[in-house]
Design a protein around this motif. Structure first.
Motif, short mmCIF file in Angstrom:
data_model
loop_
_atom_site.label_atom_id
_atom_site.label_comp_id
_atom_site.label_asym_id
_atom_site.label_seq_id
_atom_site.Cartn_x
_atom_site.Cartn_y
_atom_site.Cartn_z
N PRO A 187 -33.05 -44.07 -4.34
CA PRO A 187 -34.25 -44.03 -5.17
C PRO A 187 -34.24 -45.13 -6.23
O PRO A 187 -33.22 -45.80 -6.45
CB PRO A 187 -34.18 -42.64 -5.81
N ALA A 188 -35.39 -45.29 -6.90
CA ALA A 188 -35.53 -46.35 -7.90
C ALA A 188 -34.64 -46.11 -9.11
O ALA A 188 -34.23 -47.06 -9.78
CB ALA A 188 -37.00 -46.44 -8.34
N ALA A 189 -34.33 -44.86 -9.38
CA ALA A 189 -33.43 -44.53 -10.49
C ALA A 189 -32.17 -43.89 -9.93
O ALA A 189 -32.23 -43.16 -8.93
CB ALA A 189 -34.11 -43.57 -11.47
N PRO A 190 -31.01 -44.16 -10.53
CA PRO A 190 -29.74 -43.62 -10.00
C PRO A 190 -29.58 -42.13 -10.24
O PRO A 190 -28.99 -41.70 -11.23
CB PRO A 190 -28.69 -44.43 -10.76
N VAL A 191 -30.11 -41.33 -9.31
CA VAL A 191 -30.00 -39.87 -9.36
C VAL A 191 -29.52 -39.40 -7.99
O VAL A 191 -30.08 -39.81 -6.97
CB VAL A 191 -31.36 -39.20 -9.70
N GLU A 192 -28.50 -38.57 -7.97
CA GLU A 192 -27.99 -38.04 -6.70
C GLU A 192 -28.91 -36.94 -6.21
O GLU A 192 -29.10 -35.92 -6.89
CB GLU A 192 -26.57 -37.50 -6.89
N LEU A 193 -29.49 -37.11 -5.02
CA LEU A 193 -30.50 -36.18 -4.48
C LEU A 193 -30.03 -35.53 -3.18
O LEU A 193 -30.84 -35.21 -2.31
CB LEU A 193 -31.81 -36.94 -4.23
N GLU A 194 -28.74 -35.32 -3.05
CA GLU A 194 -28.21 -34.77 -1.80
C GLU A 194 -28.90 -33.47 -1.41
O GLU A 194 -29.28 -33.26 -0.25
CB GLU A 194 -26.70 -34.55 -1.92
N THR A 195 -29.07 -32.55 -2.37
CA THR A 195 -29.68 -31.25 -2.06
C THR A 195 -31.11 -31.43 -1.55
O THR A 195 -31.49 -30.85 -0.52
CB THR A 195 -29.69 -30.35 -3.31
#
Length: 230
Positions: free
Chosen positions: A50-58
């Motif tokens: 994504p454009a911002a560093p956020v972990e979205l595994e779920t």
């Protein structure tokens, strides 16, 4: 910056673009579901970076699980397309019960299974198709078994939705109907003898509102007289 998701201009009732005819075919449903599955998988793939560093595994895994469920449903729609076109043999009765379905079930009882299977479910059709593969099974096809059935028919889900819509319309109509019991005017709630506002309207006011709405929607008692596009 907005912190709420805006609902698209289209609503779930805007279904005309999904089908060429008056009612959607199983082939058409399968195509739309397949397209939806692909979009979900594409969004999941894009969210890996994504454009911002956020972990979205779920979230990514949920999207892919949803896509898989949609793929399975699309396959079921394609199977039903073949069944309803008459390509898939079906047993004339439910194996182990000897209960008929379709036109033949009109005069049957079938108490242990919630009534006659005049309108079969998708899972019943799946079982009928599997049983038809057994040696010696007496078979038919969906068009043969369902001849003359379906005109004016709507699903249980549609009937429930229409009843909810009817009840919501009645709730609005009540406030547009003066109450002859407590003299509540337009937009006013009914009141008790002590003047307290009552959440439930008086019976006469409610019945008058129901009659107005039912006449507008085409209902007789709580059952639709006219099913759109039947």
């Amino acid at each position: 910056m907005k912190d709420t998701y805006e609902t698209p201009a289209e609503t779930e009732a805007d279904t005309e673009g999904l089908m060429a005819g008056r009612r959607i075919t199983f082939d058409e449903a399968a195509a739309w579901l397949s397209a939806t599955e692909l979009r979900l998988r594409q969004v999941a793939r894009a969210l890996e970076t994504p454009a911002a560093p956020v972990e979205l595994e779920t979230t990514i895994n949920e999207l892919r699980s949803g896509a898989q469920r949609i793929r399975d449903t699309a396959k079921q729609m394609l199977f039903l397309a073949r069944v309803t076109d008459g390509e898939v043999p079906l047993t004339k009765v439910f194996q182990g019960t000897e209960d008929p379905w379709g036109v033949a079930a009109r005069d049957s009882d079938r108490k242990a299974y919630g009534g006659p299977a005049i309108i079969p479910t998708q899972w019943q059709l799946t079982k009928l198709a599997k049983d038809a593969e057994k040696p010696g099974a007496e078979t038919t096809t969906f068009p043969e078994a369902m001849e003359e059935i379906g005109i004016g028919w709507e699903s249980k889900v549609a009937a429930v939705r229409r009843r909810v819509e009817r009840d919501a319309a009645v709730a609005k109509e009540v406030l547009q109907t003066p109450c002859k019991t407590c003299q509540a005017g337009l937009g006013e709630q009914c009141r008790t003898k002590n003047g307290w506002p009552a959440e439930q309207p008086h019976v006469g006011r409610l019945r008058e509102a129901e009659a107005t709405v039912d006449a507008r929607l085409g209902y007789l008692d709580v059952n639709p007289v006219h099913v759109p596009d039947a």
